[in-house]
Write a protein that holds these residues in place. Structure first.
Motif, short mmCIF file in Angstrom:
data_model
loop_
_atom_site.label_atom_id
_atom_site.label_comp_id
_atom_site.label_asym_id
_atom_site.label_seq_id
_atom_site.Cartn_x
_atom_site.Cartn_y
_atom_site.Cartn_z
N SER A 87 -73.53 -53.31 97.92
CA SER A 87 -75.01 -52.99 97.78
C SER A 87 -75.19 -51.58 97.20
CB SER A 87 -75.42 -52.70 99.33
OG SER A 87 -74.79 -51.91 99.99
N ASN A 88 -74.08 -50.74 97.02
CA ASN A 88 -74.43 -49.53 96.29
C ASN A 88 -73.40 -49.35 94.99
OD1 ASN A 88 -71.94 -49.47 97.67
ND2 ASN A 88 -72.02 -47.51 98.46
N ALA A 89 -73.25 -50.48 94.48
CA ALA A 89 -72.64 -50.60 93.26
C ALA A 89 -72.74 -49.56 92.07
CB ALA A 89 -72.50 -51.93 92.36
N ASP A 90 -74.31 -49.11 92.02
CA ASP A 90 -74.49 -48.16 91.18
C ASP A 90 -74.17 -46.72 91.69
OD1 ASP A 90 -75.97 -48.26 93.37
OD2 ASP A 90 -78.06 -47.95 92.52
N TYR A 91 -73.92 -46.31 92.81
CA TYR A 91 -73.40 -45.16 93.28
C TYR A 91 -71.76 -45.06 93.07
CZ TYR A 91 -77.93 -44.10 94.95
OH TYR A 91 -79.22 -43.66 95.23
N MET A 92 -71.18 -46.29 93.16
CA MET A 92 -69.78 -46.49 92.81
C MET A 92 -69.32 -46.27 91.53
SD MET A 92 -68.90 -49.48 95.32
CE MET A 92 -67.27 -49.82 94.83
N SER A 93 -70.27 -46.71 90.53
CA SER A 93 -70.13 -46.62 88.97
C SER A 93 -70.02 -45.40 88.40
CB SER A 93 -71.19 -47.47 88.50
OG SER A 93 -71.18 -47.59 87.03
N PRO A 94 -69.11 -44.95 87.71
CA PRO A 94 -68.92 -43.63 86.99
C PRO A 94 -70.08 -43.42 86.19
CG PRO A 94 -67.01 -44.83 86.76
CD PRO A 94 -67.71 -45.84 87.10
N ARG A 134 -74.64 -46.85 87.03
CA ARG A 134 -75.42 -48.14 86.66
C ARG A 134 -74.58 -49.15 86.96
NH1 ARG A 134 -78.06 -47.66 80.97
NH2 ARG A 134 -75.79 -47.59 80.34
N SER A 135 -75.01 -50.10 87.40
CA SER A 135 -74.59 -51.37 87.90
C SER A 135 -74.63 -52.46 86.71
CB SER A 135 -75.18 -52.22 88.98
OG SER A 135 -74.68 -53.35 89.36
N PRO A 136 -73.65 -53.48 86.27
CA PRO A 136 -72.10 -53.35 87.08
C PRO A 136 -71.35 -52.53 86.40
CG PRO A 136 -72.67 -55.01 85.36
CD PRO A 136 -73.71 -54.23 85.27
N PHE A 137 -69.83 -52.68 86.89
CA PHE A 137 -69.03 -52.14 86.28
C PHE A 137 -67.69 -53.02 86.58
CE2 PHE A 137 -68.96 -50.31 90.55
CZ PHE A 137 -67.70 -50.07 90.71
N LEU A 138 -66.74 -52.86 85.51
CA LEU A 138 -65.63 -53.65 85.35
C LEU A 138 -64.47 -52.76 85.81
CD1 LEU A 138 -63.88 -56.41 84.66
CD2 LEU A 138 -63.70 -55.37 82.40
N CYS A 139 -63.51 -53.02 87.01
CA CYS A 139 -62.44 -52.70 87.36
C CYS A 139 -61.11 -53.47 87.03
CB CYS A 139 -62.61 -52.12 88.98
SG CYS A 139 -61.12 -51.32 89.29
N HIS A 183 -57.22 -53.45 87.66
CA HIS A 183 -56.33 -52.68 88.32
C HIS A 183 -54.76 -52.90 87.62
CE1 HIS A 183 -58.68 -51.92 91.81
NE2 HIS A 183 -59.22 -53.19 91.74
N MET A 184 -54.51 -51.94 86.81
CA MET A 184 -53.12 -51.70 86.07
C MET A 184 -52.18 -51.33 87.01
SD MET A 184 -54.71 -52.48 83.59
CE MET A 184 -53.67 -52.59 82.45
N ASP A 185 -50.92 -51.32 86.40
CA ASP A 185 -49.67 -50.87 87.45
C ASP A 185 -49.75 -49.60 88.26
OD1 ASP A 185 -48.67 -53.32 86.11
OD2 ASP A 185 -47.52 -51.96 84.57
N SER A 186 -50.41 -48.56 87.98
CA SER A 186 -50.25 -47.68 88.68
C SER A 186 -51.62 -46.80 88.77
CB SER A 186 -49.22 -46.25 87.97
OG SER A 186 -49.62 -46.27 86.71
N HIS A 187 -52.72 -47.43 88.13
CA HIS A 187 -54.04 -46.80 88.15
C HIS A 187 -55.25 -47.81 87.72
CE1 HIS A 187 -52.89 -46.92 83.88
NE2 HIS A 187 -53.91 -46.70 83.75
N PRO A 188 -56.21 -47.33 88.06
CA PRO A 188 -57.42 -48.41 87.81
C PRO A 188 -57.83 -48.22 86.27
CG PRO A 188 -58.25 -46.83 89.17
CD PRO A 188 -56.56 -46.65 88.98
N LEU A 189 -58.24 -48.94 85.62
CA LEU A 189 -58.78 -48.60 84.19
C LEU A 189 -60.45 -49.15 84.25
CD1 LEU A 189 -58.55 -47.64 81.64
CD2 LEU A 189 -57.96 -50.02 80.74
N ILE A 190 -61.45 -48.37 84.23
CA ILE A 190 -62.82 -48.77 84.79
C ILE A 190 -63.72 -48.56 83.64
CG2 ILE A 190 -64.69 -48.19 86.03
CD1 ILE A 190 -62.94 -46.99 88.32
N PHE A 191 -64.49 -49.53 83.18
CA PHE A 191 -65.63 -49.52 82.29
C PHE A 191 -67.03 -50.01 82.92
CE2 PHE A 191 -61.77 -51.16 80.15
CZ PHE A 191 -61.42 -50.34 79.11
N SER A 192 -67.83 -48.77 82.78
CA SER A 192 -68.97 -49.14 83.16
C SER A 192 -70.17 -48.87 82.20
CB SER A 192 -69.43 -47.73 84.12
OG SER A 192 -69.12 -46.61 83.36
N GLU A 193 -69.47 -48.91 80.96
CA GLU A 193 -70.53 -49.16 79.79
C GLU A 193 -70.31 -50.36 78.82
OE1 GLU A 193 -73.00 -47.31 78.94
OE2 GLU A 193 -72.76 -45.46 80.50
#
Length: 274
Positions: free
Chosen positions: A79-86, A89-94, A96-106
């Motif tokens: 419900s708050n994906a827009d606030y979670m996104s860097p 804006r919604s949506p964003f892709l997460c 999960h790599m070996d030791s850190h998340p790689l996030i794309f919001s654009e």
């Protein structure tokens, strides 16, 4: 909300505790084209009752592009994906790599990254075709996308609907305050567009659609080699316009004037339902 807190907390911890050697290895692998798509990729997006025109277009772009590229992912409605996104804006892709998340919001940055790894939809295009695609993508970015935002926050016939939608699930007075702040933010960041007469914005949108319709012609795809980024991006914006059936949605009326736009729908909807 628990999911949001867990993800946000996890992201902060991961960013603080990234193993430097792992990160170096990952970046080196990406740079040399050996990036391996993870099996636990997740697309976070808003529930449909909270999505505005622009949110729908971005969600469809991301989902169809990934499926057309044969990159597996799961979706999670938050419900708050827009606030979670860097980017806010919604949506964003997460990823999960070996030791850190790689996030794309654009979306554009994700496409650039995937194309650099030969995982996207443009690798099969010739240089001239790439230039042609970029020119028409520019039309979508400058004529179609701004019109969606304008209809959401500047059009007097639609703004109350946007306030109600954006404030869905929020209690009073937040369900009024938060959407109005979002409207103010749009006006502040896009004053030149916000201050335009609506007729001028709709005319630009119609001209952009006309140019893209003529380029598409009687074909269902822009290029013979198969689905490309241009096909996905255009369809997502058109579908977003068509999905809002309110009488005040002038963009929908314009899209319906172009018969060949409607013929491309099955190609993309099949991927969306995959």
């Amino acid at each position: 909300m628990a999911t949001c807190s867990k993800i946000q907390s996890s992201n902060i911890e991961n960013k603080m505790a990234v193993n430097k050697q792992s990160l170096t290895d990952h970046l080196l692998a990406s740079a040399t084209g050996h990036f391996k798509w993870p099996s636990n990729a997740i697309v976070f997006h808003l529930p449909k009752e909270r999505e505005l025109l622009d949110d729908v277009a971005r969600r469809l772009m991301l989902q169809v592009y990934l499926r057309a590229s044969k990159l597996d992912f799961k979706t999670q409605v938050v419900s708050n994906a827009d606030y979670m996104s860097p980017s806010g804006r919604s949506p964003f892709l997460c990823l999960h790599m070996d030791s850190h998340p790689l996030i794309f919001s654009e979306f554009e940055k994700l496409v650039t990254f995937l194309e650099s790894q030969s995982l996207g939809l443009t690798t099969k295009l010739k240089p001239q075709e790439r230039s042609d695609q970029e020119a028409h993508l520019s039309l979508v970015r400058t004529k179609l996308a701004p019109a969606l935002l304008y209809q959401t926050w500047a059009s007097m016939t639609n703004v109350q609907r946007s306030v109600t939608t954006h404030g869905h699930s929020l209690c009073w007075p937040l369900n009024q305050v938060v959407p109005r702040l979002q409207q103010f933010k749009y006006a502040w960041n896009h004053w030149e567009m916000y201050s335009k007469p609506e007729r001028e914005v709709l005319l630009d949108f119609e001209h952009g659609c006309g140019s893209l319709s003529r380029r598409l012609g009687k074909d269902k795809l822009f290029f013979r080699d198969g689905l490309t980024t241009l096909d996905v991006v255009l369809w997502a914006h058109l579908q977003a316009c068509l999905s809002f059936t309110d009488p005040g949605n002038e963009l929908r009326k314009i899209v319906l004037q172009f018969d060949n736009f409607l013929d491309v729908a099955p190609v993309h909807e099949g991927l969306l339902e995959h």
